[in-house]
Motif scaffolding. Structure first.
Motif: not given
Lengths: 236, 150
Positions: A56-58, A153, A157-159, A161, A163, B21, B47, B52-57, B60
């Motif tokens: 995960l990002q964090y 979720l 998932g960093e949705q 945006m 920062g 990354r 971005t 950034r590590i991005i995942y959609d629903r 996941l």
């Protein structure tokens, strides 16, 4: 006094600082024992993604708090009353926790789940939160489990945006309604708060008449202090 | 759910591992080879503000089926009603059950444990027809308490 307290209860919208102090000594002692194990564990070793897991990002930490209704106020602080459930660093580790916790809709009583970035306490006073605020969504009973899942979720998932702005999310199970909220660092950053609001609308798939409210933590603290003033002047 | 990305074998280019990354200057075009989507949707991305590590629903949710995601964490605290069944709701005052000698009858066992004010959480060894760990029903325990009181 009861009326004042009940009125305030209405306003606790996703944070718990006002009401959580009402836990009994007995509960707090019991819960203190529960807290110690995970906290000491997280201090000792860093949580990292396992091999073949999706990072995960964090890192995030799950917390839980519960108030026993109808008990007299004690001096136990909010901080002592919340328990760490655990910290995770990958998608798979998240599911390992989540799948072994009840869904918020199945919690009993006056309970909260908090999911915050590791190192940020789910408290107004934390350095990451003190200049921040939160979006609050009140839900009729029956919606909390689904909305909470969608909310966290999206956060993991960093949705959003925005920062580094997101601090964490809370679901609060209350008597007649449930409340979900998402906390960010800078309440004065309108571009950020607007983007969070728009993302919430998108990911939660809310009923069209759902009201969303933004509240700064400064206002929450002020309301809490005013409430204490009322309590003290009435000789409690 | 197919769980195509999460069955324990991850295509190496789907997710940058730690240390892999991307670091892009602001506004730099994204290198197409490193910015990835899968048939299931965006799995990760970068971005303009940084990696950034991005995942959609959907992604996941698929990961939920991974064997790696199923075992409970070893340090999961036991919080009744939250991470384990809510025994408080059964009005349990004390979950300590005395171990009875296996040879004594159920009635004697009840006598011996008469000071224990509780519903049984585990089947005591002396309860005939049941083994420790067997599923049990509350009605049978209520019968046991009646025997004890008589």
């Amino acid at each position: 006094m009861n009326n004042k307290f009940d009125a305030l209860k209405d306003d606790d919208s996703g944070d718990h600082d006002q009401n959580e102090e009402n836990n009994t000594q007995k509960d707090s002692e019991k819960e203190k024992n529960d807290r110690e194990k995970p906290q000491s564990t997280t201090k000792r070793k860093a949580v990292v993604p396992g091999p073949a897991e999706h990072p995960l990002q964090y890192n995030y930490t799950f917390w839980y708090s519960r108030r026993t209704p109808g008990r007299p106020t004690s001096s136990q602080s909010y901080e002592q009353n919340i328990k760490q459930i655990g910290t995770f660093a990958s998608v798979e580790q998240f599911w390992r926790f989540y799948s072994h916790m009840v869904r918020p809709g199945d919690l009993t009583g006056h309970s909260d789940f908090h999911l915050f970035k590791e190192g940020i306490k789910p408290m107004w006073e934390d350095d990451a939160n003190k200049n921040g605020g939160k979006w609050i969504i009140r839900l009729r009973k029956g919606l909390a489990s689904r909305c909470w899942e969608n909310l966290i979720l999206a956060m993991l998932g960093e949705q959003f945006m925005v920062g580094e702005e997101i601090c964490g999310a809370v679901v609060s199970v209350r008597f007649q309604e449930d409340i979900i909220s998402i906390w960010n660092k800078t309440a004065s950053d309108q571009a950020t708060t607007a983007r969070i609001r728009d993302t919430l609308r998108r990911v939660l798939n809310l009923p069209p008449n759902t009201i969303m409210e933004y509240k700064t933590h400064t206002d929450s603290i002020k309301a809490w202090e005013e409430f204490h003033g009322l309590v003290n002047s009435s000789g409690r | 759910m197919s769980g195509r990305c999460c069955q324990g074998q991850t295509p190496s280019r789907d997710i940058p591992g730690p240390g892999k990354r991307l670091a892009l200057p602001d506004g730099a075009p994204l290198p197409p080879g490193d910015y990835s989507t899968t048939p299931g949707g965006t799995v990760f991305g970068t971005t303009p503000g940084g990696t950034r590590i991005i995942y959609d629903r959907k992604f996941l949710m698929e990961c939920r089926n991974s064997p790696l995601a199923k075992t409970p964490p070893s340090d999961l605290p036991d919080i009744p009603g939250v991470t384990s069944p809510n025994v408080e709701e059964l009005k349990i005052e004390n979950n300590h059950v005395q171990n009875c000698d296996e040879k004594v009858s159920a009635g004697e066992c009840m006598q011996k444990t008469s000071e224990v004010r509780c519903w049984f959480l585990e089947i005591p060894k002396c309860t005939r027809g049941l083994e420790p760990g067997d599923p049990y029903k509350l009605w049978s325990i209520k019968v046991g308490l009646m025997l004890r009181d008589n």
